[in-house]
Design a protein around this motif. Structure first.
Motif, short mmCIF file in Angstrom:
data_model
loop_
_atom_site.label_atom_id
_atom_site.label_comp_id
_atom_site.label_asym_id
_atom_site.label_seq_id
_atom_site.Cartn_x
_atom_site.Cartn_y
_atom_site.Cartn_z
N ARG A 176 0.84 -1.20 0.00
CA ARG A 176 0.00 0.00 0.00
C ARG A 176 0.88 1.26 0.00
O ARG A 176 1.97 1.26 0.58
CB ARG A 176 -0.93 0.00 1.21
CG ARG A 176 -1.95 -1.14 1.18
CD ARG A 176 -2.86 -1.14 2.40
NE ARG A 176 -3.80 -2.24 2.33
CZ ARG A 176 -4.99 -2.17 1.76
NH1 ARG A 176 -5.39 -1.02 1.20
NH2 ARG A 176 -5.80 -3.21 1.73
N ASN A 177 0.37 2.29 -0.61
CA ASN A 177 1.11 3.54 -0.62
C ASN A 177 0.81 4.36 0.63
O ASN A 177 0.07 3.91 1.52
CB ASN A 177 0.81 4.35 -1.90
CG ASN A 177 -0.66 4.74 -2.01
OD1 ASN A 177 -1.41 4.70 -1.02
ND2 ASN A 177 -1.08 5.12 -3.21
N ARG A 206 -3.73 3.16 -0.21
CA ARG A 206 -4.28 2.47 -1.37
C ARG A 206 -3.28 1.43 -1.88
O ARG A 206 -2.07 1.60 -1.75
CB ARG A 206 -4.61 3.45 -2.49
CG ARG A 206 -5.68 4.47 -2.11
CD ARG A 206 -5.98 5.38 -3.29
NE ARG A 206 -6.99 6.37 -2.94
CZ ARG A 206 -8.31 6.15 -3.00
NH1 ARG A 206 -8.77 4.96 -3.40
NH2 ARG A 206 -9.15 7.10 -2.68
N CYS A 219 -0.93 -0.18 -4.24
CA CYS A 219 -0.20 0.25 -5.41
C CYS A 219 0.50 -0.91 -6.13
O CYS A 219 0.85 -0.81 -7.30
CB CYS A 219 0.82 1.33 -5.06
SG CYS A 219 2.07 0.83 -3.85
N VAL A 220 0.71 -2.02 -5.42
CA VAL A 220 1.28 -3.23 -6.02
C VAL A 220 0.51 -4.42 -5.49
O VAL A 220 0.31 -4.54 -4.27
CB VAL A 220 2.78 -3.40 -5.69
CG1 VAL A 220 3.30 -4.70 -6.27
CG2 VAL A 220 3.58 -2.22 -6.20
#
Length: 271
Positions: free
Chosen positions: A54-55, A59, A61-62
């Motif tokens: 998560r960023n 959220r 992101c990867v």
């Protein structure tokens, strides 16, 4: 395409192997028996793992995942009216002998055998829809057989332990549980289990077992072997029967492995 039902266990053969699947010659290193109730083969998996990052906002992101993999299979073999040599063959327990030197039982041990194991071959019955194809010409007479085919299962097991024994006013069975391992040094095997030509000449596996394979399942018209005399364990010979030009893996000058395994010497059960 091969489609076949698995109905009834017809025969079981156990052959002593080392931890790489190499057949081990010895005085009581294989047995063929009807004295078994069932064999359960249950996969043990390395579950898929979700990979996620998560960023700073929280959220994803990867996102990715690792694929699941088969680690090994659990084996559960239930026996009935078997000679004690089979238990010794599986778990290395000492044979108990009578005053004449005949095996009459076994004695347990604390250490679980893991240096050696057994190659387990099982034949299953059941008639498939394509067992009796309509002949196209008279060549069928050259390869005529019973017309019956079998489901053939090959696996390699070790770390066998004896399960619970309940003695009561009922039938008591012996249960051996172990795990499978890869047996690349089994190669094409010391036994004739599949056809090698249109005449259904019995021969060794067409393709060697690899270092990633724990289980081989296929259809074969080659009938299973008869039980060993008295369903006792018999001497297994490798180096003395796989001699030039019948090489097990191949000859020193690039000669190919034998397609047909040489016959073992007549089985005289060893106490």
């Amino acid at each position: 395409m091969s489609v076949f039902p698995v109905v009834k266990g017809t025969r079981l053969r156990a052959t002593k192997v080392n931890s790489c699947g190499l057949p081990v010659a010895g005085n009581a290193n294989y047995v063929v028996t009807n004295g078994w109730v069932s064999l359960a083969i249950s996969p043990v998996m390395q579950e898929a793992e979700e990979l996620e990052q998560r960023n700073a906002e929280g959220r994803v992101c990867v996102a990715d995942r690792t694929p699941p993999e088969r680690k090994y299979y659990n084996l559960t073999l239930t026996l009935c009216q078997v000679n004690t040599c089979l238990i010794t063959l599986f778990n290395g327990w000492e044979q108990e002998l009578d005053w004449e030197g005949n095996a009459v039982g076994v004695r347990d041990q604390r250490r679980v055998e893991s240096d050696y194991g057994v190659a387990l071959e099982v034949w299953a019955g059941g008639k498939a829809g394509n067992d009796c194809p309509t002949p196209e010409d008279d060549s069928i007479f050259a390869s005529a057989s019973t017309g019956k085919s079998y489901g053939y299962f090959l696996t390699f097991g070790t770390e066998f332990t004896l399960g619970d024994i309940e003695i009561a006013a009922s039938v008591a069975n012996f249960t051996l549980t172990g795990i499978t391992f890869a047996g690349p040094q089994w190669g094409r095997g010391p036994w004739n289990v599949v056809p090698t030509d249109a005449d259904n000449t019995p021969g060794r596996l067409l393709t060697p077992v690899t270092d990633d394979q724990h289980l081989v399942i296929q259809r074969t018209p080659i009938a299973p072997p008869e039980p060993t005399p008295g369903e006792e364990c018999c001497p297994l010979n490798i180096g003395s029967v796989f001699t030039a030009p019948n090489f097990y893996f191949g000859g020193p000058d690039g000669e190919p492995a034998a397609d047909v395994a040489p016959a073992q010497t007549a089985c005289v059960p060893t106490p």
